[in-house]
Design a protein around this motif. Structure first.
Motif, PDB file in Angstrom:
ATOM      1  N   ARG A 132       0.816  -1.206   0.000  1.00  0.00           N
ATOM      2  CA  ARG A 132       0.000   0.000   0.000  1.00  0.00           C
ATOM      3  C   ARG A 132       0.855   1.264   0.000  1.00  0.00           C
ATOM      4  N   GLU A 134       3.804   1.696   1.191  1.00  0.00           N
ATOM      5  CA  GLU A 134       4.644   1.965   2.366  1.00  0.00           C
ATOM      6  C   GLU A 134       6.034   1.354   2.289  1.00  0.00           C
ATOM      7  N   ALA A 431      -8.850  10.093   0.780  1.00  0.00           N
ATOM      8  CA  ALA A 431      -8.087   8.873   1.064  1.00  0.00           C
ATOM      9  C   ALA A 431      -8.576   8.242   2.361  1.00  0.00           C
ATOM     10  N   ASP A 432      -8.845   9.066   3.349  1.00  0.00           N
ATOM     11  CA  ASP A 432      -9.349   8.532   4.622  1.00  0.00           C
ATOM     12  C   ASP A 432     -10.705   7.850   4.442  1.00  0.00           C
ATOM     13  N   ASN A 464      -0.784  11.163   3.705  1.00  0.00           N
ATOM     14  CA  ASN A 464       0.487  10.538   4.091  1.00  0.00           C
ATOM     15  C   ASN A 464       1.344  10.208   2.866  1.00  0.00           C
ATOM     16  N   SER A 466       2.715   7.587   1.652  1.00  0.00           N
ATOM     17  CA  SER A 466       2.439   6.412   0.816  1.00  0.00           C
ATOM     18  C   SER A 466       1.305   6.697  -0.156  1.00  0.00           C
ATOM     19  N   GLU A 467       0.267   7.356   0.351  1.00  0.00           N
ATOM     20  CA  GLU A 467      -0.850   7.713  -0.524  1.00  0.00           C
ATOM     21  C   GLU A 467      -0.427   8.799  -1.521  1.00  0.00           C
TER      22      GLU A 467
HETATM   23  C1  LIG Z   1      -2.087   6.418   4.808  1.00  0.00           C
HETATM   24  O1  LIG Z   1      -3.356   6.955   4.543  1.00  0.00           O
HETATM   25  C2  LIG Z   1      -4.307   5.997   4.134  1.00  0.00           C
HETATM   26  C3  LIG Z   1      -5.564   6.761   3.794  1.00  0.00           C
HETATM   27  O2  LIG Z   1      -5.978   7.534   4.853  1.00  0.00           O
HETATM   28  C4  LIG Z   1      -4.518   4.977   5.242  1.00  0.00           C
HETATM   29  O3  LIG Z   1      -5.442   4.011   4.817  1.00  0.00           O
HETATM   30  C5  LIG Z   1      -3.191   4.322   5.560  1.00  0.00           C
HETATM   31  O4  LIG Z   1      -3.351   3.457   6.659  1.00  0.00           O
HETATM   32  C6  LIG Z   1      -2.169   5.380   5.900  1.00  0.00           C
HETATM   33  N1  LIG Z   1      -0.869   4.761   6.077  1.00  0.00           N
HETATM   34  C7  LIG Z   1      -0.212   4.832   7.204  1.00  0.00           C
HETATM   35  C8  LIG Z   1       1.100   4.156   7.267  1.00  0.00           C
HETATM   36  O5  LIG Z   1      -0.652   5.433   8.160  1.00  0.00           O
END
Ligand SMILES: *[C@@H]1O[C@H](CO)[C@@H](O)[C@H](O)[C@H]1NC(C)=O
Ligand SMILES: *[C@@H]1O[C@H](CO)[C@@H](O)[C@H](O)[C@H]1NC(C)=O
Ligand SMILES: *[C@@H]1O[C@H](CO)[C@@H](O)[C@H](O)[C@H]1NC(C)=O
Ligand SMILES: *[C@@H]1O[C@H](CO)[C@@H](O)[C@H](O)[C@H]1NC(C)=O
Ligand SMILES: *[C@@H]1O[C@H](CO)[C@@H](O)[C@H](O)[C@H]1NC(C)=O
Length: 946
Positions: A132, A134, A431-432, A464, A466-467
């Protein structure tokens, strides 16, 4: 016998079974009742064609013979041509949506160019897109060969077999830990259909004929001479979905391309995964995805007079035609051999039938909630999936609506900035909510070379990392239907790879090299080595409070500053960039009292009265930034003229009452606008704007406070007329007269000839150097004409060039004449003929436009064209510094958007302008800096943003 003929024969047999319960198939008995044998009939459609009476032994024999007959490869009785053709079409239709799977063993790409050497990228920091988004692999190497990524590994030994087996010795590139990402996939580009520089003859962005035209194809307008190909590559773009424009509701079909120049040098050879190809003398459907563009909202309204109701009807009408065609085709295919007519085709609606079959990725350009809702409804009515909503400024307000789209939730492709009811937090919110967020360029609306900057801005405002990185690689590749071969650093994937000079979401991150199909694209990259700090993964901005406000206010939050204080003690202050203070080393503390800085230093304290204490966490105090060049304060919504001051008269052409008038921008000043307050929120305390005009004389500029509530508020108008602004280049609107005519007029007016009234007065002051002259001009030739004018006709002129894309060509001459330049786009783009000779900046040139001009002794400021960009001034200063630390000190970089602009806009002529000051938490020169307090022009209180 071909498989097809065999199956056809089997189908025949099914229709006419040998032993059926029919009147012609029964035990035959003689008159005495003795069994004579078996009466047997071969029937077709229930009629006997063969009737025999046989003895059981004979019968068995005959059965065998017949069985043999039927299976013997006799030549087929030929089907009529129209049936044969139609059957082919039915098979193509039956194929269904592509289901491409990644193939880690893929050794050669279909785009491989013979003779390409393998490349061994050693010791990179590799963002793979996996887990994802990361996964980051340190001290990792990547092997490119055959146009694909062959291997990702650590030790040299991991590659031993490749070293041994490759015919050509690999080019070894030591990355020294540089970041590596998959190439950027731009989901929304008009590159080559809206080519640069913009010329009437090559523009194929839109048709202007009717609103819904699913039959048009962007491929047909793809101009291979677009100057932007190499520029976009220099920003890491390796694939783009090239869409028709949004003038019509259905603008036409879109196609995927790589921007790399090919040997064949044709549009078709630049395609990747083309849905149709010339093969064996036909134009054949391949198994690849098709793409189409739809648009709703304002553009079809403007161009075709389609209100939202009309648009929805145009969609439904078109989809109904597509559905009917599909039904006809399906019916034909259910019984091809019975068909007397040819396969029902319709060049206008076949693509829509194909959408309903699920073979086409539908990309819809929509803005508001109502638009999104219309399309979600239509997708359910006609049962087709939507691949992605583009622009979709309000998607963040209705994520649950998008989940009701037929066939699954679409992706959302947005800008980081630039929308009236948009918010910089949209990417994070979406994204959230579980949606796939993509950043897209809409190139050339936004130069796709800087698409990563969009992702970086959303990261700064909460998305974040990764997104954010996925938003321009894995997500966009998936939505474009290309994730089986791009969007990841994975074995078997296309060798489309970018090596970066810093963490790709750091401010000013720039490719050191871009590989497409394994071929390095930048011949002599100019690389700026970035500091260690710039290599770190930066944290996403924490704006949860603002996010909640934006959502609760349904996109219209009250942006007025709410919290004020007369006395503030700032702690943990590391930087101090204001003139007029003697600060040695790190200040530590700063006290502000009654609008003035009263103490700077470790020992400062507040001695009397109530106060606020603000921990700046290593932040700094800066002058209030200045925004100039757009119509900030005169225009609220660019597309809505009723929100403007309007377009000023060009006094040069006016007679009678209007003769000799001079329009003052200050008379049209409007306060309280969204762009103003957003800019204030980001450290821009002051705007300098001039009347909107395409004529030679725009009028008098004015300076103002971005946070004032109305023109009579204290400090609202700073200077009512610091500069007279003219336009020479024709890029703002169509020119009414030639550039040479404008120079002639200018010469005459500076000499005081033929001008009257206020206009004559202003030109007199300009000629004597009392009033600064700002001239909007891009072309070096036209700048040269101005330089000659100053040298020969108006030696005392105080001249500033605004825009100046080509000014670098005359840097020494400008420096000699003390003519300054406000660069309107510090990352210039060859949008027009007059601005085509750009200094592109790293990795294509050593210098940026601002750094080159400054290095030659020209006074430089940074401006903008669009109001919504006012809020980005702090990032521009930081970018200018990061890109050229050898030219600009941090203080000089801040001057580009403050002190230098004061000089270049004539604000310094009488006394120092009050632009206030701003306190930033964290590092101003990174995306993580953030405004915590601001003292606006003329105010005694500080606004706090805590
Ligand atoms: C990054 O953001 C996405 C979308 O909000 C979330 O699903 C994902 O868990 C986040 N990644 C981290 C490492 O927090
Ligand atoms: C990779 O590069 C980094 C940064 O230059 C360096 O510290 C490290 O030693 C290198 N690793 C290898 C295996 O060469
Ligand atoms: C092209 O046609 C030839 C001869 O009919 C055939 O052998 C070949 O397989 C065809 N190629 C493709 C790619 O269909
Ligand atoms: C673009 O780059 C290629 C090399 O990759 C070069 O051959 C070509 O001349 C460049 N085109 C322009 C317009 O600069
Ligand atoms: C690029 O700029 C740097 C810093 O000024 C300088 O050291 C270098 O020599 C320049 N390179 C070229 C090719 O001009």
């Amino acid at each position: 016998m071909s498989a097809q003929a065999r199956s056809r024969r089997a189908a025949d047999i099914e229709k006419a079974p040998l032993y059926t319960d029919n009147p012609y198939d029964h035990e035959e008995v003689d008159d005495s009742g003795k069994k004579k044998g078996h009466a047997f009939a071969y029937t077709v459609n229930g009629r006997p064609v063969l009737s025999l009476v046989m003895h059981p032994v004979l019968l068995s024999l005959a059965t065998l013979v017949l069985f043999g007959y039927l299976n013997f490869p006799w030549p087929d009785s030929p089907l009529p041509d129209h049936v044969q053709e139609g059957i082919k079409r039915c098979e193509a239709i039956k194929a269904g949506p592509p289901n491409h799977q990644p193939n880690a063993d893929r050794k050669t790409s279909d785009r491989f160019v013979k003779g390409t050497r393998p490349v061994w990228l050693k010791n990179g920091t590799v963002w793979t897109g996996e887990k994802r988004g990361e996964q980051v692999l340190h001290e990792t190497s990547v092997w490119l060969e055959g146009g694909v990524i062959r291997r990702v590994g650590k030790e040299d030994g991991d590659f031993a077999d490749l070293v041994a087996s490759s015919k050509d010795k690999a080019e070894e590139v030591n990355l020294h830990g540089a970041w590596v990402t998959p190439g950027i996939v731009d989901l929304h580009s008009h590159l080559a259909v809206d080519p640069s520089p913009n010329l009437r003859g090559s523009d194929s962005t839109n048709s202007w004929k009717q609103a819904a035209q699913p039959w048009l194809r962007s491929l047909d307008g793809f101009n291979t001479h677009d100057q932007a190909f190499n520029l976009s590559i220099a920003g890491g773009i390796t694939t783009m979905l090239v869409l028709p424009g949004s003038a019509g509701n259905i603008g036409g079909q879109a196609f995927t391309f790589k921007p790399r120049w090919t040997e064949e040098n044709t549009p078709q050879s630049m395609q990747v995964e083309p849905p149709f190809v010339i093969r064996n003398g036909t134009w054949e459907r391949t198994g690849a995805w098709r793409h189409i563009k739809h648009a709703c909202g304002e553009n079809p309204l403007r161009v075709y007079g389609n209100t939202r109701m009309d648009s929805a009807w145009d969609f439904r009408k078109t989809y109904d035609a597509g559905r009917k065609l599909k039904e006809k085709q399906d019916a034909w295919c259910a019984a091809p051999k019975e068909q007397k007519e040819a396969f029902p085709d319709d060049l206008q609606f076949e693509a829509v039938a194909d959408i309903i079959r699920g073979n086409v990725k539908v990309n819809i350009h929509c803005y508001e909630t109502v638009d999104l809702n219309d399309m979600v409804r239509i997708s359910n009515e006609f049962q087709f999936p939507i691949s992605s909503f583009h622009h979709a400024h309000e998607a963040y307000l209705v994520p649950d609506l998008l989940k009701q789209t037929w066939g699954g939730t679409p992706g959302v492709a947005i800008f980081a900035n630039n929308a009236y009811r948009g918010t910089p937090y949209a990417a994070k919110i979406l994204a959230d909510a579980g949606l796939s967020v993509v950043h897209k360029s809409d190139h050339p609306v936004l130069d796709s070379r800087y698409l990563i900057y969009e992702a970086a801005q959303s990261h700064a405002f909460g998305l974040n990392f990764s997104e954010a990185l996925s938003s321009v690689t894995t997500h966009s590749a998936k939505i474009a239907g290309l994730d089986h071969r791009m969007g990841y650093i994975r074995p078997g994937y296309d060798a489309d790879v970018v090596v970066w000079d810093s963490f790709p979401l750091a401010i000013g991150a720039t490719p050191k090299q871009t590989y497409i199909d394994g071929i390095p694209q930048i011949i002599h990259p100019h690389v700026q080595e970035k500091p260690k700090d710039a290599q770190k993964i930066s944290p996403a901005g924490d704006y949860d409070k603002e996010v909640a406000e934006a959502v609760a206010a349904r996109g219209d939050p009250d942006l007025r500053p709410k919290h004020k204080s007369k006395r503030v003690l700032f702690e943990n202050v590391e930087g101090f960039y204001l003139d007029g203070f003697d600060v040695q080393g790190v200040p530590g503390r700063v006290v502000v009292d009654g609008g003035e800085i009263t103490c700077v230093g470790k020992d400062c304290a507040v001695t009397s009265g109530e106060h606020e204490t603000v921990d700046l966490k290593g932040g700094s105090l800066l002058p209030g930034l200045i925004s100039t060049g757009s119509a900030l304060g005169l225009v609220e919504i660019a597309q809505e003229e009723s929100t403007w001051d309007g377009v000023a008269y060009d006094p040069v052409h006016e007679k009678g009452l209007l003769e000799g008038i001079l329009v003052r921008g200050a008379d049209g000043a409007r306060f309280g606008g969204k762009d103003l307050l957003m800019a204030y929120r980001e450290g821009v305390t002051t705007g300098v704007t001039w009347p909107v005009s395409g004529g030679l004389v725009a009028g008098l500029a004015y300076s103002f406070s971005t946070s004032a509530e109305h023109p009579l508020a204290k400090g609202a108008i700073g200077h009512p007329g610091p500069a007279l602004v003219l336009t020479l280049s024709g890029w703002t609107t169509d020119m009414t007269e030639s550039v040479s005519t404008r120079i002639a007029l200018l010469r005459k007016m500076l000499a005081g000839e033929g001008v009257k009234g206020e206009l004559a007065e202003a030109f007199k002051r300009a000629a004597s150097g009392e009033l600064r002259l700002v001239v909007q001009v891009s072309s070096a030739d036209q700048i040269a004409a101005l330089i000659r004018l100053k040298q020969n006709d108006a030696k005392k002129l105080k001249l500033t060039i605004f825009a100046g894309e080509e000014a670098w060509m005359l840097a020494d001459e400008l420096a000699k004449e003390d003519i300054g330049v406000i660069v309107a786009n510090p990352r210039p783009f060859p949008a027009f003929w007059d601005s085509r000779r750009i200094l592109p900046g790293p990795p294509l040139s050593n210098h940026t436009l601002p750094s080159y001009l400054a290095s030659r002794g020209v006074t430089v400021g940074l401006g903008i064209h669009e109001e919504c960009d006012a809020r980005l001034a702090r990032f521009e200063a930081a970018w200018a510094y990061t890109a050229a630390p050898h030219v600009f000190s941090k203080k000089q970089a801040v001057d580009l958007v403050s002190g230098n602009l004061e000089k270049l806009l004539g604000l310094d002529l009488k006394s120092k302008a009050d632009t206030g000051f701003v306190a930033y938490e964290g590092d101003f020169f990174s995306f993580q800096g953030r405004v915590r307090a601001s003292r606006a022009p003329g105010q005694e209180d500080m606004h706090l943003f805590l």
